[in-house]
Design a protein around this motif. Structure first.
Motif, PDB file in Angstrom:
ATOM      1  N   GLN A 227       0.830  -1.214   0.000  1.00  0.00           N
ATOM      2  CA  GLN A 227       0.000   0.000   0.000  1.00  0.00           C
ATOM      3  C   GLN A 227       0.860   1.259   0.000  1.00  0.00           C
ATOM      4  O   GLN A 227       0.498   2.273  -0.589  1.00  0.00           O
ATOM      5  CB  GLN A 227      -0.938   0.005   1.213  1.00  0.00           C
TER       6      GLN A 227
ATOM      7  N   GLY B  62       0.770   4.105  -2.600  1.00  0.00           N
ATOM      8  CA  GLY B  62       0.640   5.467  -2.092  1.00  0.00           C
ATOM      9  C   GLY B  62       1.672   6.389  -2.721  1.00  0.00           C
ATOM     10  O   GLY B  62       1.412   7.560  -2.989  1.00  0.00           O
TER      11      GLY B  62
ATOM     12  N   GLU C 293      -1.093   8.058   3.229  1.00  0.00           N
ATOM     13  CA  GLU C 293      -2.435   7.661   2.798  1.00  0.00           C
ATOM     14  C   GLU C 293      -2.492   6.152   2.551  1.00  0.00           C
ATOM     15  O   GLU C 293      -3.430   5.464   2.977  1.00  0.00           O
ATOM     16  CB  GLU C 293      -2.790   8.386   1.493  1.00  0.00           C
ATOM     17  N   GLY C 294      -1.454   5.631   1.874  1.00  0.00           N
ATOM     18  CA  GLY C 294      -1.396   4.194   1.592  1.00  0.00           C
ATOM     19  C   GLY C 294      -1.344   3.382   2.881  1.00  0.00           C
ATOM     20  O   GLY C 294      -2.043   2.375   3.033  1.00  0.00           O
TER      21      GLY C 294
ATOM     22  N   THR D 218      -2.442   4.278   5.775  1.00  0.00           N
ATOM     23  CA  THR D 218      -3.736   4.343   6.458  1.00  0.00           C
ATOM     24  C   THR D 218      -4.712   3.331   5.866  1.00  0.00           C
ATOM     25  O   THR D 218      -5.557   2.788   6.580  1.00  0.00           O
ATOM     26  CB  THR D 218      -4.323   5.768   6.329  1.00  0.00           C
ATOM     27  N   LYS D 219      -4.571   3.072   4.563  1.00  0.00           N
ATOM     28  CA  LYS D 219      -5.483   2.121   3.911  1.00  0.00           C
ATOM     29  C   LYS D 219      -5.369   0.726   4.509  1.00  0.00           C
ATOM     30  O   LYS D 219      -6.339  -0.022   4.524  1.00  0.00           O
ATOM     31  CB  LYS D 219      -5.198   2.063   2.405  1.00  0.00           C
ATOM     32  N   VAL D 220      -4.175   0.334   4.980  1.00  0.00           N
ATOM     33  CA  VAL D 220      -4.051  -0.988   5.595  1.00  0.00           C
ATOM     34  C   VAL D 220      -4.360  -0.966   7.082  1.00  0.00           C
ATOM     35  O   VAL D 220      -4.841  -1.937   7.647  1.00  0.00           O
ATOM     36  CB  VAL D 220      -2.651  -1.630   5.402  1.00  0.00           C
TER      37      VAL D 220
ATOM     38  N   TYR E  55      -6.209   1.529   8.946  1.00  0.00           N
ATOM     39  CA  TYR E  55      -7.564   1.956   9.295  1.00  0.00           C
ATOM     40  C   TYR E  55      -8.207   2.539   8.045  1.00  0.00           C
ATOM     41  O   TYR E  55      -8.248   3.754   7.862  1.00  0.00           O
ATOM     42  CB  TYR E  55      -7.497   2.988  10.425  1.00  0.00           C
ATOM     43  N   PRO E  56      -8.676   1.661   7.151  1.00  0.00           N
ATOM     44  CA  PRO E  56      -9.109   2.085   5.808  1.00  0.00           C
ATOM     45  C   PRO E  56     -10.142   3.208   5.825  1.00  0.00           C
ATOM     46  O   PRO E  56     -10.135   4.068   4.939  1.00  0.00           O
ATOM     47  CB  PRO E  56      -9.721   0.813   5.215  1.00  0.00           C
ATOM     48  N   GLN E  57     -11.004   3.223   6.846  1.00  0.00           N
ATOM     49  CA  GLN E  57     -12.060   4.232   6.882  1.00  0.00           C
ATOM     50  C   GLN E  57     -11.493   5.656   6.881  1.00  0.00           C
ATOM     51  O   GLN E  57     -12.155   6.599   6.447  1.00  0.00           O
ATOM     52  CB  GLN E  57     -12.927   4.052   8.137  1.00  0.00           C
TER      53      GLN E  57
ATOM     54  N   SER F 283      -8.681   6.665   5.357  1.00  0.00           N
ATOM     55  CA  SER F 283      -7.669   6.942   4.339  1.00  0.00           C
ATOM     56  C   SER F 283      -7.984   8.195   3.525  1.00  0.00           C
ATOM     57  O   SER F 283      -7.086   8.871   3.035  1.00  0.00           O
ATOM     58  CB  SER F 283      -7.505   5.736   3.423  1.00  0.00           C
ATOM     59  N   SER F 284      -9.265   8.541   3.384  1.00  0.00           N
ATOM     60  CA  SER F 284      -9.557   9.714   2.550  1.00  0.00           C
ATOM     61  C   SER F 284      -9.527  11.017   3.344  1.00  0.00           C
ATOM     62  O   SER F 284      -9.610  12.097   2.767  1.00  0.00           O
ATOM     63  CB  SER F 284     -10.922   9.550   1.865  1.00  0.00           C
TER      64      SER F 284
END
Lengths: 235, 297
Positions: B18, B22, B263-264, B266-268, B270-272, B274-275
């Motif tokens: 990720q 990212g 950002e990448g 965060t996707k692994v 705590y995906p919620q 990431s944006s």
């Protein structure tokens, strides 16, 4: 007689709404050194800035080498062969000393000094070539501000308050440098507060008050004008 | 699975994977915020149209391929030139009149330009978007050990890094760059030395816009080319610029790449989040260092 290198007549200038120059008349002949004296706020700095078109708006006539400059953009005016050393020295903090020195492009081919000649005249600048420009001492910054306009081939130097805030020994060194520039044939218009610095250097003097020239005399008349100078400048 | 204080840690390959992806997003952030930084530095204009120029770059490449048969490699050169030239025209005709006024006017004007550009293209092409093929030479995938990544995405990272490095070199190590830095500090004095500052300003705006268009061409094969592709990205890029420090070249590149990786990550983890993680960081940076990580007050 040929036309003066700089010829200002009936010059009015404004910063926004404020009317600063009220009809300035002044000439500087080729090879001459002229000093513009006056109190703070008399309009001396504005006169230099107006020559370069840096004021808000201006009216009247400023001729450089016979070319009318009103209506020209500042960079076009500078390319008529002007070197400008501003009151606040204008050293760029994000540029090294050498980058500051090499910044101004050629504006003429008169008397352009080579980098070696400049480093000979200002040895400190060579030692500190890689330092950021604003890390230099006040005196070194002033030297840099003068040095960088000598490379460009400018024939007319506009120097604003170059002795301000400097130690006496540095002011003395600057005086020697100005004299040697004059001997090299540069034409100089010097704005000064420090009368003792300017008095032995200039061929002619102008005195400004409230945005106008109020007195004008030559080096030979200087001693007879001391009373009047005392009144205007408190010297 | 590893655990740290009771929280399940994702496996290392997933984290690295990720973060690498990212880095691809971060490459776009870096290219876009670099252009914004250069423009803001000299013009003091917050160029809200930057996302639109990014989108126009991608569209220019897609249309050139479809109608003129101009391939990806040529588009990589021509689209930034064309969009950069458009930027110069807009600077000369419109933006120029706003210098010296409150920066808000420049922001409003460029916002208007982006609305016009997006609206015009929506009218013609709709919002569904079109695909742009990956060039033949960059087809395929590479095994990095922890993940298999499409070759094109590695190319995006490499190309962005090279462009950022070249831009940094131009600005920090050349005579032209010294002139640009000096004009950023005191444009009037630089002009009084005989330098044509109005021309420098136009060229700088054109170059910043061209960087955005270049990012657009680079992104065309990875995303759908659509009129709205810029408006969603530009908000994140503004956050990147604020974090890096308005006008800082190094700051925009480092924070662009860094935030892409965060950002990448965060996707692994705590995906919620990431944006919104970039905006959270922006808020923290604004409280702790209002001038940004690399900005000068």
């Amino acid at each position: 007689m040929s036309e003066p290198l700089l010829s200002i007549s009936g010059l009015h200038a404004w910063y926004g709404e404020s009317h600063v120059l009220h009809g300035v008349d002044l000439t500087v002949a080729q090879g001459e050194m002229v000093t513009l004296l006056g109190r703070n706020g008399a309009g001396r700095t504005t006169t230099l800035r107006a020559v370069l078109g840096l004021t808000g708006s201006r009216r009247g006539s400023v001729r450089v080498g016979g070319v009318e400059t009103t209506g020209l953009a500042p960079h076009r005016i500078a390319r008529l062969g002007i070197g400008y050393c501003p009151e606040e020295r204008g050293i760029f903090s994000s540029l090294s000393t050498e980058e500051n020195l090499l910044l101004p492009p050629p504006v003429g081919n008169d008397r352009a000094m080579s980098l070696d000649e400049i480093y000979l005249m200002f040895p400190n600048l060579k030692e500190r070539a890689a330092s950021p420009g604003t890390r230099l001492s006040g005196g070194e910054q002033q030297m840099l501000s003068v040095a960088r306009i000598l490379r460009t081939g400018a024939r007319l130097l506009l120097l604003d308050e170059i002795s301000e805030g400097l130690a006496p020994v540095i002011v003395q060194r600057l005086g020697e440098i100005i004299l040697s520039l004059k001997q090299r044939g540069y034409t100089i218009l010097l704005v000064e507060q420090n009368f003792r610095f300017a008095a032995p250097l200039a061929d002619r003097f102008y005195i400004m008050e409230h945005g106008q020239i109020v007195e004008h005399f030559t080096q030979a008349q200087l001693s007879s004008k001391m009373g009047m100078l005392h009144e205007f400048l408190g010297v | 699975m590893n655990e740290l204080m009771g929280i399940a840690l994702p496996p290392l390959p997933a984290v690295l994977g990720q973060m690498t992806l990212g880095l691809v997003n971060g490459s776009f952030y870096a290219l876009l915020s670099l252009g914004l930084a250069v423009i803001f530095g000299l013009l003091r204009v917050v160029n809200f149209a930057h996302g639109a120029f990014y989108m126009l770059g991608a569209f220019a490449a897609a249309l050139a391929l479809e109608h003129l048969g101009i391939n990806y490699w040529l588009a990589l050169l021509l689209a930034p030139l064309a969009v950069g030239a458009l930027g110069v025209v807009l600077e000369r005709l419109l933006l120029r009149h706003l210098y010296g006024l409150d920066p808000l006017y420049g922001l409003l004007l460029t916002f208007g330009i982006s609305l016009v550009a997006e609206g015009a293209l929506l009218q013609h092409f709709g919002s569904s978007g079109q695909t742009y093929p990956v060039p033949d030479a960059l087809q395929g995938a590479v095994n990095l050990g922890y993940m298999i990544i499409p070759l094109y995405r590695l190319w995006v990272i490499a190309a962005s890094l090279v462009v950022c490095l070249v831009t940094w070199f131009l600005i920090e190590r050349t005579r032209l760059g010294a002139t640009l830095r000096a004009a950023t500090e005191n444009a009037r004095l630089v002009q009084a030395f005989g330098i044509n500052v109005p021309l420098l300003v136009s060229a700088t705006y054109g170059a910043g816009v061209a960087l955005a268009a270049l990012a657009g061409v680079l992104s065309a094969p990875v995303i759908q080319v659509s009129p709205l592709m810029g408006s969603s990205l530009v908000i994140v890029v503004f956050a990147v610029v604020v974090i890096g420090g308005m006008g800082s070249i190094l700051g925009s590149v480092v924070s662009g790449l860094g935030l892409g990786m965060i950002e990448g990550l965060t996707k692994v983890i705590y995906p919620q989040a990431s944006s919104i993680v970039v905006f959270l960081i922006m808020a923290l940076v604004l409280i702790w260092r209002p001038t940004g990580l690399f900005g000068k007050s």
